[in-house]
Design a protein around this motif. Sequence first.
Motif, PDB file in Angstrom:
ATOM      1  N   PHE A 121       0.880  -1.238   0.038  1.00 43.06           N
ATOM      2  CA  PHE A 121      -0.027   0.149   0.145  1.00 43.06           C
ATOM      3  C   PHE A 121       0.776   1.223  -0.055  1.00 43.06           C
ATOM      4  CE2 PHE A 121       0.679  -0.777   4.471  1.00 43.06           C
ATOM      5  CZ  PHE A 121       0.778   0.409   5.087  1.00 43.06           C
ATOM      6  N   GLU A 122       0.347   2.389  -0.359  1.00 49.47           N
ATOM      7  CA  GLU A 122       1.086   3.670  -0.475  1.00 49.47           C
ATOM      8  C   GLU A 122       0.471   4.694   0.351  1.00 49.47           C
ATOM      9  OE1 GLU A 122       0.559   3.978  -4.802  1.00 49.47           O
ATOM     10  OE2 GLU A 122       2.464   3.214  -4.956  1.00 49.47           O
ATOM     11  N   LEU A 123       1.067   5.678   1.123  1.00 49.71           N
ATOM     12  CA  LEU A 123       0.656   6.812   1.577  1.00 49.71           C
ATOM     13  C   LEU A 123       1.087   7.907   0.747  1.00 49.71           C
ATOM     14  CD1 LEU A 123       1.379   5.979   5.476  1.00 49.71           C
ATOM     15  CD2 LEU A 123      -0.790   5.644   4.221  1.00 49.71           C
ATOM     16  N   TYR A 124      -0.019   8.907   0.677  1.00 46.34           N
ATOM     17  CA  TYR A 124       0.286  10.071   0.005  1.00 46.34           C
ATOM     18  C   TYR A 124       0.463  11.237   0.774  1.00 46.34           C
ATOM     19  CZ  TYR A 124      -0.830   7.144  -4.198  1.00 46.34           C
ATOM     20  OH  TYR A 124      -0.642   6.284  -5.057  1.00 46.34           O
ATOM     21  N   VAL A 125       1.611  11.932   1.177  1.00 50.55           N
ATOM     22  CA  VAL A 125       1.778  12.860   2.084  1.00 50.55           C
ATOM     23  C   VAL A 125       2.365  13.940   1.509  1.00 50.55           C
ATOM     24  CG1 VAL A 125       1.816  11.159   3.894  1.00 50.55           C
ATOM     25  CG2 VAL A 125       4.160  12.080   2.694  1.00 50.55           C
ATOM     26  N   SER A 126       1.987  15.289   2.246  1.00 50.72           N
ATOM     27  CA  SER A 126       2.719  16.560   1.903  1.00 50.72           C
ATOM     28  C   SER A 126       2.936  17.240   3.215  1.00 50.72           C
ATOM     29  CB  SER A 126       1.663  17.425   1.071  1.00 50.72           C
ATOM     30  OG  SER A 126       1.966  18.717   0.820  1.00 50.72           O
ATOM     31  N   GLY A 127       4.264  17.614   3.221  1.00 47.03           N
ATOM     32  CA  GLY A 127       4.821  18.230   4.462  1.00 47.03           C
ATOM     33  C   GLY A 127       4.665  19.683   4.492  1.00 47.03           C
ATOM     34  N   GLU A 128       5.341  20.092   5.617  1.00 51.28           N
ATOM     35  CA  GLU A 128       5.331  21.674   5.624  1.00 51.28           C
ATOM     36  C   GLU A 128       5.989  22.588   4.691  1.00 51.28           C
ATOM     37  OE1 GLU A 128       6.363  23.117   9.548  1.00 51.28           O
ATOM     38  OE2 GLU A 128       4.946  21.775  10.617  1.00 51.28           O
ATOM     39  N   ASP A 129       6.977  21.532   3.860  1.00 51.45           N
ATOM     40  CA  ASP A 129       7.804  22.326   2.565  1.00 51.45           C
ATOM     41  C   ASP A 129       6.713  22.238   1.548  1.00 51.45           C
ATOM     42  OD1 ASP A 129       7.696  19.530   2.263  1.00 51.45           O
ATOM     43  OD2 ASP A 129       9.903  19.269   2.310  1.00 51.45           O
ATOM     44  N   LYS A 130       5.605  21.803   1.613  1.00 49.08           N
ATOM     45  CA  LYS A 130       4.784  21.606   0.433  1.00 49.08           C
ATOM     46  C   LYS A 130       5.167  20.565  -0.609  1.00 49.08           C
ATOM     47  CE  LYS A 130       2.425  25.062   1.954  1.00 49.08           C
ATOM     48  NZ  LYS A 130       1.309  24.739   2.953  1.00 49.08           N
ATOM     49  N   LYS A 131       6.088  19.761  -0.402  1.00 46.02           N
ATOM     50  CA  LYS A 131       6.471  18.870  -1.260  1.00 46.02           C
ATOM     51  C   LYS A 131       5.756  17.649  -1.119  1.00 46.02           C
ATOM     52  CE  LYS A 131      11.321  20.051  -1.865  1.00 46.02           C
ATOM     53  NZ  LYS A 131      12.848  19.549  -1.438  1.00 46.02           N
ATOM     54  N   LYS A 132       5.199  17.106  -2.177  1.00 43.75           N
ATOM     55  CA  LYS A 132       4.373  15.717  -2.243  1.00 43.75           C
ATOM     56  C   LYS A 132       5.369  14.662  -2.359  1.00 43.75           C
ATOM     57  CE  LYS A 132       0.273  18.012  -4.214  1.00 43.75           C
ATOM     58  NZ  LYS A 132       0.553  19.038  -3.437  1.00 43.75           N
ATOM     59  N   ARG A 133       4.798  13.464  -1.488  1.00 43.50           N
ATOM     60  CA  ARG A 133       5.710  12.244  -1.428  1.00 43.50           C
ATOM     61  C   ARG A 133       4.781  11.232  -1.277  1.00 43.50           C
ATOM     62  NH1 ARG A 133       8.368  16.279   1.829  1.00 43.50           N
ATOM     63  NH2 ARG A 133      10.395  16.471   1.130  1.00 43.50           N
ATOM     64  N   ILE A 134       5.426  10.006  -1.873  1.00 42.25           N
ATOM     65  CA  ILE A 134       4.715   8.901  -1.724  1.00 42.25           C
ATOM     66  C   ILE A 134       5.516   7.704  -1.003  1.00 42.25           C
ATOM     67  CG2 ILE A 134       3.393   6.761  -3.050  1.00 42.25           C
ATOM     68  CD1 ILE A 134       3.147   8.705  -5.275  1.00 42.25           C
ATOM     69  N   ILE A 135       4.929   7.403   0.101  1.00 38.94           N
ATOM     70  CA  ILE A 135       5.719   6.469   0.855  1.00 38.94           C
ATOM     71  C   ILE A 135       5.194   4.998   0.644  1.00 38.94           C
ATOM     72  CG2 ILE A 135       6.489   5.689   3.381  1.00 38.94           C
ATOM     73  CD1 ILE A 135       5.541   8.645   4.089  1.00 38.94           C
ATOM     74  N   ASN A 136       5.838   3.916   0.257  1.00 33.67           N
ATOM     75  CA  ASN A 136       5.534   2.604  -0.063  1.00 33.67           C
ATOM     76  C   ASN A 136       5.638   1.793   1.094  1.00 33.67           C
ATOM     77  OD1 ASN A 136       5.092   3.282  -3.178  1.00 33.67           O
ATOM     78  ND2 ASN A 136       7.027   3.754  -2.770  1.00 33.67           N
ATOM     79  N   TYR A 137       4.711   1.041   1.257  1.00 28.00           N
ATOM     80  CA  TYR A 137       4.594   0.219   2.477  1.00 28.00           C
ATOM     81  C   TYR A 137       4.217  -1.354   1.915  1.00 28.00           C
ATOM     82  CZ  TYR A 137       5.064   3.793   6.245  1.00 28.00           C
ATOM     83  OH  TYR A 137       5.546   4.718   6.849  1.00 28.00           O
ATOM     84  N   GLU A 138       4.517  -2.214   2.770  1.00 23.87           N
ATOM     85  CA  GLU A 138       4.036  -3.741   2.633  1.00 23.87           C
ATOM     86  C   GLU A 138       3.484  -3.977   4.164  1.00 23.87           C
ATOM     87  OE1 GLU A 138       5.727  -7.418   0.618  1.00 23.87           O
ATOM     88  OE2 GLU A 138       6.643  -7.234   2.754  1.00 23.87           O
ATOM     89  N   LEU A 139       2.435  -4.407   4.245  1.00 23.39           N
ATOM     90  CA  LEU A 139       1.747  -4.840   5.483  1.00 23.39           C
ATOM     91  C   LEU A 139       1.753  -6.324   5.237  1.00 23.39           C
ATOM     92  CD1 LEU A 139      -0.196  -4.331   7.959  1.00 23.39           C
ATOM     93  CD2 LEU A 139      -2.232  -4.481   6.409  1.00 23.39           C
TER      94      LEU A 139
END
Length: 69
Positions: A24-42
Amino acid sequence: MDAEGIDKELLEKLGNNGEMRIPFELYVSGEDKKKRIINYELWVRTKDGVFKADTRNLGTEEKDFTRLK
């Protein structure tokens, strides 16, 4: 992340002894306004009816996910 009831659903699929790895993936945006996708495995498993779950971080990529389809 709403995960209510997921353990019951997974227990039905795994039975008393089994395992499953779910990417699964998490779509996040931080205070720096950069968008990131964090890839995980459950990794979920049961042994003698006992349910366990762990996550594994597979890495992060900087990507503008607002343009993904």
